[in-house]
Design a protein around this motif. Structure first.
Motif, PDB file in Angstrom:
ATOM      1  N   ILE A 106       0.864  -1.087  -0.044  1.00 14.13           N
ATOM      2  CA  ILE A 106       0.028   0.121  -0.565  1.00 14.13           C
ATOM      3  C   ILE A 106       1.223   1.324   0.356  1.00 14.13           C
ATOM      4  O   ILE A 106       0.325   2.154  -0.802  1.00 14.13           O
ATOM      5  N   PHE A 107       1.352   1.283   0.543  1.00 13.42           N
ATOM      6  CA  PHE A 107       2.715   2.285   1.013  1.00 13.42           C
ATOM      7  C   PHE A 107       4.092   1.630   2.183  1.00 13.42           C
ATOM      8  O   PHE A 107       3.961   0.834   2.366  1.00 13.42           O
ATOM      9  N   ALA A 108       5.506   2.284   1.199  1.00 11.20           N
ATOM     10  CA  ALA A 108       6.866   1.814   1.979  1.00 11.20           C
ATOM     11  C   ALA A 108       7.474   3.029   1.600  1.00 11.20           C
ATOM     12  O   ALA A 108       7.285   4.425   0.660  1.00 11.20           O
ATOM     13  N   GLY A 109       8.241   3.606   2.594  1.00 10.85           N
ATOM     14  CA  GLY A 109       9.152   4.137   2.672  1.00 10.85           C
ATOM     15  C   GLY A 109      10.083   4.151   3.857  1.00 10.85           C
ATOM     16  O   GLY A 109      10.349   3.755   4.685  1.00 10.85           O
ATOM     17  N   PRO A 110      11.022   5.421   4.179  1.00 11.15           N
ATOM     18  CA  PRO A 110      11.995   5.343   5.419  1.00 11.15           C
ATOM     19  C   PRO A 110      11.704   5.944   6.281  1.00 11.15           C
ATOM     20  O   PRO A 110      10.727   7.277   5.585  1.00 11.15           O
ATOM     21  N   CYS A 111      11.328   5.353   8.055  1.00 13.03           N
ATOM     22  CA  CYS A 111      10.964   6.092   8.968  1.00 13.03           C
ATOM     23  C   CYS A 111      12.213   5.851   9.706  1.00 13.03           C
ATOM     24  O   CYS A 111      13.109   5.264   9.758  1.00 13.03           O
ATOM     25  N   PHE A 112      11.830   6.495  11.008  1.00 18.31           N
ATOM     26  CA  PHE A 112      12.613   5.933  12.398  1.00 18.31           C
ATOM     27  C   PHE A 112      12.127   5.839  13.052  1.00 18.31           C
ATOM     28  O   PHE A 112      10.694   5.862  13.514  1.00 18.31           O
ATOM     29  N   LYS A 113      12.344   3.387  14.175  1.00 13.40           N
ATOM     30  CA  LYS A 113      11.594   3.347  15.015  1.00 13.40           C
ATOM     31  C   LYS A 113      12.165   3.240  16.745  1.00 13.40           C
ATOM     32  O   LYS A 113      13.774   3.286  16.202  1.00 13.40           O
ATOM     33  N   GLN A 114      11.570   3.504  16.814  1.00 15.73           N
ATOM     34  CA  GLN A 114      12.535   3.163  18.197  1.00 15.73           C
ATOM     35  C   GLN A 114      12.248   1.264  18.950  1.00 15.73           C
ATOM     36  O   GLN A 114      11.145   0.922  18.720  1.00 15.73           O
ATOM     37  N   GLY A 115      13.304   1.533  19.227  1.00 13.28           N
ATOM     38  CA  GLY A 115      13.358   0.110  20.100  1.00 13.28           C
ATOM     39  C   GLY A 115      12.780  -0.413  20.807  1.00 13.28           C
ATOM     40  O   GLY A 115      12.368   0.744  21.780  1.00 13.28           O
ATOM     41  N   GLU A 116      12.932  -1.605  20.983  1.00 17.31           N
ATOM     42  CA  GLU A 116      11.721  -1.479  22.745  1.00 17.31           C
ATOM     43  C   GLU A 116      12.511  -2.015  23.374  1.00 17.31           C
ATOM     44  O   GLU A 116      12.032  -1.513  24.519  1.00 17.31           O
ATOM     45  N   VAL A 117      13.770  -3.212  23.613  1.00 19.06           N
ATOM     46  CA  VAL A 117      14.565  -2.963  25.100  1.00 19.06           C
ATOM     47  C   VAL A 117      14.991  -1.241  25.369  1.00 19.06           C
ATOM     48  O   VAL A 117      14.745  -1.017  26.067  1.00 19.06           O
ATOM     49  N   VAL A 118      16.502  -0.842  23.826  1.00 18.76           N
ATOM     50  CA  VAL A 118      17.579  -0.262  24.082  1.00 18.76           C
ATOM     51  C   VAL A 118      16.689   0.817  23.378  1.00 18.76           C
ATOM     52  O   VAL A 118      16.626   0.176  22.365  1.00 18.76           O
ATOM     53  N   LYS A 119      16.099   1.862  24.165  1.00 15.72           N
ATOM     54  CA  LYS A 119      15.347   2.706  23.183  1.00 15.72           C
ATOM     55  C   LYS A 119      16.218   3.723  22.590  1.00 15.72           C
ATOM     56  O   LYS A 119      15.697   5.352  22.386  1.00 15.72           O
ATOM     57  N   ASN A 120      16.725   3.213  21.821  1.00 19.02           N
ATOM     58  CA  ASN A 120      17.453   4.305  20.626  1.00 19.02           C
ATOM     59  C   ASN A 120      16.889   4.677  19.243  1.00 19.02           C
ATOM     60  O   ASN A 120      15.971   3.421  18.920  1.00 19.02           O
ATOM     61  N   TRP A 121      17.789   4.516  18.304  1.00 17.71           N
ATOM     62  CA  TRP A 121      16.253   5.325  16.618  1.00 17.71           C
ATOM     63  C   TRP A 121      17.290   4.468  16.215  1.00 17.71           C
ATOM     64  O   TRP A 121      18.584   4.730  15.616  1.00 17.71           O
ATOM     65  N   LYS A 122      16.507   3.995  15.441  1.00 22.32           N
ATOM     66  CA  LYS A 122      16.903   3.088  13.786  1.00 22.32           C
ATOM     67  C   LYS A 122      16.279   3.264  12.933  1.00 22.32           C
ATOM     68  O   LYS A 122      15.077   3.118  12.787  1.00 22.32           O
ATOM     69  N   ARG A 123      17.027   3.882  11.964  1.00 18.69           N
ATOM     70  CA  ARG A 123      16.370   4.513  10.516  1.00 18.69           C
ATOM     71  C   ARG A 123      15.968   2.558   9.768  1.00 18.69           C
ATOM     72  O   ARG A 123      16.508   2.109  10.102  1.00 18.69           O
ATOM     73  N   ARG A 124      14.792   2.543   9.262  1.00 14.60           N
ATOM     74  CA  ARG A 124      14.009   1.133   9.495  1.00 14.60           C
ATOM     75  C   ARG A 124      13.480   1.396   7.588  1.00 14.60           C
ATOM     76  O   ARG A 124      13.203   2.665   7.167  1.00 14.60           O
ATOM     77  N   TRP A 125      13.174   0.901   6.659  1.00 11.95           N
ATOM     78  CA  TRP A 125      12.205   0.704   5.363  1.00 11.95           C
ATOM     79  C   TRP A 125      11.003   0.425   5.963  1.00 11.95           C
ATOM     80  O   TRP A 125      10.632  -1.594   6.342  1.00 11.95           O
ATOM     81  N   MET A 126       9.784   1.014   5.935  1.00  8.11           N
ATOM     82  CA  MET A 126       8.742   0.640   6.415  1.00  8.11           C
ATOM     83  C   MET A 126       8.405  -0.018   4.696  1.00  8.11           C
ATOM     84  O   MET A 126       8.350   0.655   4.362  1.00  8.11           O
ATOM     85  N   VAL A 127       6.906  -1.165   5.328  1.00 15.21           N
ATOM     86  CA  VAL A 127       5.901  -1.661   4.080  1.00 15.21           C
ATOM     87  C   VAL A 127       5.150  -1.864   5.032  1.00 15.21           C
ATOM     88  O   VAL A 127       4.888  -2.649   5.884  1.00 15.21           O
ATOM     89  N   LEU A 128       3.517  -0.976   4.211  1.00 16.55           N
ATOM     90  CA  LEU A 128       2.372  -1.562   4.907  1.00 16.55           C
ATOM     91  C   LEU A 128       1.694  -2.070   3.457  1.00 16.55           C
ATOM     92  O   LEU A 128       1.717  -1.494   2.580  1.00 16.55           O
ATOM     93  N   ARG A 129       1.038  -3.335   3.804  1.00 16.10           N
ATOM     94  CA  ARG A 129       0.621  -4.354   3.000  1.00 16.10           C
ATOM     95  C   ARG A 129      -0.935  -4.564   3.124  1.00 16.10           C
ATOM     96  O   ARG A 129      -1.140  -3.888   4.512  1.00 16.10           O
ATOM     97  N   LYS A 130      -1.081  -4.990   1.902  1.00 14.71           N
ATOM     98  CA  LYS A 130      -2.879  -4.984   2.174  1.00 14.71           C
ATOM     99  C   LYS A 130      -3.202  -5.592   3.416  1.00 14.71           C
ATOM    100  O   LYS A 130      -4.664  -5.521   3.680  1.00 14.71           O
ATOM    101  N   ASP A 131      -2.460  -6.974   4.132  1.00 11.29           N
ATOM    102  CA  ASP A 131      -2.613  -7.377   4.573  1.00 11.29           C
ATOM    103  C   ASP A 131      -2.437  -6.973   6.419  1.00 11.29           C
ATOM    104  O   ASP A 131      -3.235  -7.380   7.547  1.00 11.29           O
ATOM    105  N   GLY A 132      -2.652  -5.219   6.216  1.00 17.17           N
ATOM    106  CA  GLY A 132      -3.063  -4.435   7.556  1.00 17.17           C
ATOM    107  C   GLY A 132      -1.735  -4.572   7.983  1.00 17.17           C
ATOM    108  O   GLY A 132      -2.087  -3.961   9.311  1.00 17.17           O
TER     109      GLY A 132
END
Length: 158
Positions: free
Chosen positions: A46-72
């Motif tokens: 549906i949509f894709a692009g780079p974003c920053f996501k905060q880690g769950e355990v180590v609360k740093n910010w990592k750049r990730r390629w995010m992909v939103l798919r039709k499966d929700g």
């Protein structure tokens, strides 16, 4: 792309799938290529692009390629410096979100970086945690939240 897994029946004696045994010494090889094909399919994006996501355990910010798919689901992948976007290296997925929090609502949820203005960030609450994400620009964030809200609305209707 085909990923093969090798399991020794001496380590896992409870496995008895004779139709899948192709090698001597009771080694079991099977393909899970259908999973990687589904994740690499461009037609269900549906949509894709780079974003920053905060880690769950180590609360740093990592750049990730995010992909939103039709499966929700929102899938994310690591980005290396040599690639614009990744083809492999699936890192995780975010599913089960029913809301998209953005702007002032996100102020108290986490310690946002100084270079992440309110107009560029959003949070996705799921059952066990809240994912915090920010984009490079307000327009990218607006596109992301529009598509994510569409997923939320379609989930509510079901």
């Amino acid at each position: 792309l085909c990923v093969c897994v090798c399991i020794s029946s001496s380590l896992f004696p409870f496995l008895s799938l004779p139709q899948l045994v192709f090698q001597p010494r009771s080694l079991l090889y099977f393909s899970i290529s259908f999973l990687t094909e589904k994740m690499n399919s461009e037609e269900d994006v549906i949509f894709a692009g780079p974003c920053f996501k905060q880690g769950e355990v180590v609360k740093n910010w990592k750049r990730r390629w995010m992909v939103l798919r039709k499966d929700g689901c929102l899938y994310y992948y690591p980005i290396s410096k040599s690639q614009k976007y990744p083809r492999d290296g699936f890192k995780g997925k975010i599913d089960g979100f029913l809301d998209v929090c953005q702007g002032e609502k996100t102020d108290l949820l986490t310690n946002w970086p100084k270079d992440a203005p309110q107009s560029c960030r959003f949070s996705l609450p799921v059952q066990n945690r809240t994912y915090h994400i920010y984009c490079d620009s307000a327009s990218e964030c607006s596109e992301w939240t529009q598509h994510l809200n569409n997923i939320c609305y379609s989930n509510e209707e079901e």
